[in-house]
Motif scaffolding. Structure first.
Motif, short mmCIF file in Angstrom:
data_model
loop_
_atom_site.label_atom_id
_atom_site.label_comp_id
_atom_site.label_asym_id
_atom_site.label_seq_id
_atom_site.Cartn_x
_atom_site.Cartn_y
_atom_site.Cartn_z
N ILE A 40 1.08 -1.17 0.37
CA ILE A 40 0.20 0.15 -0.07
C ILE A 40 0.37 1.32 0.14
CG2 ILE A 40 -1.74 1.00 1.38
CD1 ILE A 40 -3.12 -1.16 2.26
N GLU A 42 4.07 1.25 -1.35
CA GLU A 42 4.72 1.68 -2.47
C GLU A 42 3.71 2.48 -3.18
OE1 GLU A 42 7.74 1.24 -5.29
OE2 GLU A 42 8.22 0.73 -3.60
N PHE A 43 1.91 1.40 -3.17
CA PHE A 43 1.57 1.94 -4.70
C PHE A 43 1.07 3.32 -4.48
CE2 PHE A 43 -1.45 -1.99 -5.13
CZ PHE A 43 -0.84 -2.67 -5.37
N GLN A 44 1.15 4.60 -3.32
CA GLN A 44 1.51 5.68 -3.24
C GLN A 44 2.45 6.29 -4.50
OE1 GLN A 44 1.59 7.11 0.76
NE2 GLN A 44 0.82 6.23 1.54
N LEU A 46 3.66 4.85 -7.03
CA LEU A 46 3.21 4.42 -8.62
C LEU A 46 2.39 5.11 -9.54
CD1 LEU A 46 3.16 0.27 -7.76
CD2 LEU A 46 5.86 1.69 -8.52
N ILE A 51 0.21 -0.08 -11.25
CA ILE A 51 -0.89 -0.27 -10.19
C ILE A 51 -1.73 -1.35 -11.60
CG2 ILE A 51 -3.28 -0.21 -8.85
CD1 ILE A 51 -1.28 2.65 -8.11
#
Length: 264
Positions: A40, A42-44, A46, A51
Motif C-alpha cells: 500500500i 509503495e502504491f503511493q 506508482l 498499479i
C-alpha cells in the motif's frame, strides 16, 4: 515496515509447516500484514497504469498457479504471457513473446517489445545489438517490434494468457525463426558452435580433397582408356596386316608350288 526474512526462511524450510494453515503462526500472519502495508505504501509512488498491471499480474498468479493445462504451443507460436513481478532491468507483467521450444508443461519463450528506443537499437540498424531482432507483418507479427533474445526464458504454460498465429507457416517467418535459433546458439554457446564449425570445415576440406582426387582419377582413367583404344587400334591394324601378309604368302606358295610341279 520491516519484515524478518530470517524467521520466514525458517518457517518455509520446516517440513511440519507444509501441513499447517497459512495463519496458524503469528510470525507468518504478522509478516503478511506488514507486506500488505508495504505494498500500500509503495502504491503511493506508482502510476495508475502500473498499479493496474500489478493487480492483473497478482490475480493471474492467484487464479492460475495450480491451473492444469495440456495445451500445446508449437515452436514459432506467438503468445501473450504473464512475466510476473521482476526487478529493474527484467521484463515484468504482460508481454507478447515467441515460443522457441516446448517441453512437456513448460515452454521456452523470447519476449518482444515495441518500444521505439529498442527498435532503434535492433540488429538491422547501424551499430545495432544482436539480441534485438526486428520483426513485423512480413514475418507474421501484427506490428513492428523487436524480439529480445537475451531475455529468453523457460516458463510454465500456466503463465500463458493467449496464443495467436505461428510464424513458421510463412516463408519469411520460418526464415527469421531459423535465424533467431542460430543467433542464440552463436552467442549463448560460442565455444561449442566454433568446435562444430571447425569440424564442418575439416569435413568440407576432406570432401574437396576427395572430390579433386576423384576428378584426377577420372581424368587418369580417361587418358589411359584413350591410350588403350589407340593401342587396340594399332594392334588391330597390325593383326589385319599380318593376316593379309599370311594370306598373300599362302597364295604365293600355292602358285610357286604349282609352277615348280609343272616344270618337273
Amino acid at each position: 515496515m520491516r519484515i524478518d526474512y530470517t524467521l520466514l526462511k525458517h518457517i518455509s524450510l520446516d517440513p511440519k509447516n507444509k501441513t499447517k494453515d497459512a495463519f496458524d503462526d503469528s510470525i507468518a500472519l504478522s509478516s503478511c500484514l506488514k507486506l500488505f502495508s508495504n505494498i500500500i505504501f509503495e502504491f503511493q509512488s506508482l502510476k495508475l497504469n502500473e498499479i493496474a498491471l500489478f493487480v492483473n499480474s497478482m490475480n493471474h498468479w492467484i487464479t492460475n498457479k495450480t491451473y492444469l493445462t495440456n495445451t500445446k504451443y508449437k515452436p514459432g507460436t506467438v503468445i501473450e504471457y504473464e512475466c510476473g513481478l521482476n526487478y529493474q532491468g527484467e521484463l515484468s507483467y504482460r508481454h507478447t513473446g515467441l515460443v522457441i521450444e516446448e517441453f512437456d508443461k513448460k515452454i521456452v519463450v523470447i519476449p518482444s517489445s515495441s518500444t521505439k528506443s529498442l527498435i532503434d537499437k535492433s540488429s538491422k540498424k547501424e551499430n545495432g545489438l544482436w539480441y534485438y531482432v526486428l520483426v513485423g507483418k512480413k514475418e507474421g507479427f501484427d506490428h513492428d517490434c523487436v524480439l529480445i533474445l537475451n531475455d529468453m526464458k523457460t516458463i510454465s504454460k500456466k503463465r500463458v494468457i493467449a496464443s495467436f498465429n505461428n510464424i513458421t507457416k510463412g516463408k519469411d517467418g520460418l526464415k527469421i525463426f531459423d535465424t533467431i535459433k542460430l543467433e542464440i546458439l552463436r552467442h549463448y554457446f560460442p565455444k561449442q558452435i566454433l568446435e562444430k564449425e571447425n569440424i564442418i570445415k575439416d569435413l568440407s576440406d576432406q570432401n574437396n580433397k576427395i572430390k579433386n582426387l576423384n576428378e584426377q582419377l577420372q581424368k587418369d582413367v580417361y587418358e589411359k582408356s584413350e591410350k588403350i583404344k589407340k593401342l587396340y587400334w594399332i594392334l588391330n591394324n597390325k593383326d589385319r596386316r599380318i593376316k593379309y601378309n599370311l594370306s598373300q604368302l599362302q597364295i604365293h606358295i600355292a602358285n610357286y608350288g604349282c609352277t615348280y610341279y609343272n616344270g618337273i
